[in-house]
Write a protein that holds these residues in place. Structure first.
Motif, PDB file in Angstrom:
ATOM      1  N   ARG A 127      16.917  73.955  26.746  1.00 57.75           N
ATOM      2  CA  ARG A 127      17.708  74.545  25.666  1.00 57.75           C
ATOM      3  C   ARG A 127      18.063  76.011  25.949  1.00 57.75           C
ATOM      4  O   ARG A 127      19.126  76.483  25.569  1.00 57.75           O
ATOM      5  N   GLU A 130      21.018  76.222  28.092  1.00 57.01           N
ATOM      6  CA  GLU A 130      22.241  75.924  27.353  1.00 57.01           C
ATOM      7  C   GLU A 130      22.606  77.046  26.386  1.00 57.01           C
ATOM      8  O   GLU A 130      23.698  77.042  25.809  1.00 57.01           O
ATOM      9  N   ASP A 132      21.225  77.818  23.417  1.00 54.37           N
ATOM     10  CA  ASP A 132      21.229  77.490  21.988  1.00 54.37           C
ATOM     11  C   ASP A 132      19.886  77.756  21.315  1.00 54.37           C
ATOM     12  O   ASP A 132      19.554  77.170  20.291  1.00 54.37           O
ATOM     13  N   VAL A 133      19.099  78.679  21.890  1.00 49.93           N
ATOM     14  CA  VAL A 133      17.808  79.020  21.306  1.00 49.93           C
ATOM     15  C   VAL A 133      17.503  80.495  21.556  1.00 49.93           C
ATOM     16  O   VAL A 133      17.888  81.052  22.590  1.00 49.93           O
ATOM     17  N   THR A 134      16.869  81.139  20.593  1.00 52.06           N
ATOM     18  CA  THR A 134      16.415  82.519  20.741  1.00 52.06           C
ATOM     19  C   THR A 134      14.903  82.510  20.917  1.00 52.06           C
ATOM     20  O   THR A 134      14.187  81.921  20.103  1.00 52.06           O
ATOM     21  N   ASP A 170      22.154  81.127  13.348  1.00 55.27           N
ATOM     22  CA  ASP A 170      22.887  79.921  13.705  1.00 55.27           C
ATOM     23  C   ASP A 170      22.239  79.153  14.850  1.00 55.27           C
ATOM     24  O   ASP A 170      22.816  78.206  15.379  1.00 55.27           O
ATOM     25  N   GLN A 171      21.046  79.579  15.275  1.00 57.99           N
ATOM     26  CA  GLN A 171      20.317  78.826  16.291  1.00 57.99           C
ATOM     27  C   GLN A 171      18.820  78.957  16.055  1.00 57.99           C
ATOM     28  O   GLN A 171      18.364  79.879  15.376  1.00 57.99           O
ATOM     29  N   GLU A 172      18.078  78.018  16.604  1.00 61.93           N
ATOM     30  CA  GLU A 172      16.638  77.994  16.370  1.00 61.93           C
ATOM     31  C   GLU A 172      15.946  79.136  17.096  1.00 61.93           C
ATOM     32  O   GLU A 172      16.325  79.511  18.210  1.00 61.93           O
ATOM     33  N   TYR A 197      15.237  81.226   8.424  1.00 64.30           N
ATOM     34  CA  TYR A 197      15.502  80.938   9.832  1.00 64.30           C
ATOM     35  C   TYR A 197      14.946  79.572  10.221  1.00 64.30           C
ATOM     36  O   TYR A 197      13.927  79.115   9.679  1.00 64.30           O
ATOM     37  N   GLN A 198      15.619  78.927  11.177  1.00 66.08           N
ATOM     38  CA  GLN A 198      15.068  77.735  11.805  1.00 66.08           C
ATOM     39  C   GLN A 198      14.102  78.220  12.884  1.00 66.08           C
ATOM     40  O   GLN A 198      14.529  78.854  13.850  1.00 66.08           O
TER      41      GLN A 198
END
Length: 230
Positions: A127, A130, A132-134, A170-172, A197-198
């Motif tokens: 991930r 890609e 799409d994660v912090t 906007d990202q997990e 937050y996610q």
């Protein structure tokens, strides 16, 4: 002769077991798995006196679990290789599987904080590639500088509240700290979720990540010495 040799060998291995038989020494090893530390720094973070910490460290050194170097008036300790981290991990697994008291402690202290499954290292690697994660490293800055996951932002737990605005919603967000039982990551995830937050935590901590051969970076944020890319 063969029997005597085997017994003598077992005596030497038992020295390692004896060195691990004290909870303070296990905690000191956990701190040293993050990076090199002076006796004074280890005493402060562990809550031990310098004299007491030094005694425990000497026992770990005699068992071959830590190494030392001297710089001026200070003595610095570090874990004697990734094998020490693997040994601690094996000890943890045995305790989890065979001691009811361990299961009860985990269930009553950690499971209540986070009932979601942690993120596996392989999934985090995929991930992160890609984008799409912090990833957040919630350990103190000196531990982060000794080594961290590539691209991870260092946000010590006590600074999390004042730095929330810089985190994307906007990202997990995935938090990690010193190991699978480190409460810093649990607390960070709980606070992030409270703010909408996610958030999830990594399945373990930096020492285990490094011991498995995953890429790491060193140095402060913006000045990393990379040993690979996520």
């Amino acid at each position: 002769m063969s029997s005597d040799f085997k017994h003598q060998l077992s005596e030497q291995f038992a020295r390692v077991g004896k060195a691990l038989s004290n909870p303070n020494r296990l905690e000191l090893l956990e701190y040293l798995a993050q990076g090199e530390r002076s006796v004074e720094a280890l005493a402060q973070v562990s809550g031990l006196s310098v004299a007491n910490a030094s005694q425990h460290l000497q026992q770990l050194r005699r068992a071959g679990l830590v190494t030392t170097r001297k710089e001026g008036l200070y003595v610095y300790y570090q874990a004697a290789g990734d094998e020490v981290v693997e040994l601690l991990e094996a000890l943890r697994r045995v305790g989890e599987r065979n001691l009811a008291e361990v299961e009860q402690l985990i269930r009553s202290n950690l499971a209540t904080k986070d009932r979601m499954d942690p993120l596996a290292a392989e999934e985090l690697l995929e991930r992160a590639q890609e984008g799409d994660v912090t990833v957040l490293d919630v350990r103190p800055a000196e531990e982060y500088e000794d080594g961290h996951l590539p691209g991870a932002a260092n946000v010590p737990l006590q600074e999390l509240g004042e730095r929330l605005e810089g985190l994307p919603k906007d990202q997990e967000v995935v938090a990690y700290c010193r190991g699978p039982y480190c409460v810093l990551a649990y607390e960070a995830v709980a606070r992030l979720r409270e703010q909408g937050y996610q958030a999830r935590r990594l399945e373990y901590g930096f020492p285990e990540w490094k011991a498995e051969g995953h890429p790491v970076e060193e140095g402060p944020e913006g000045d990393s010495d990379s040993e690979g890319e996520v």
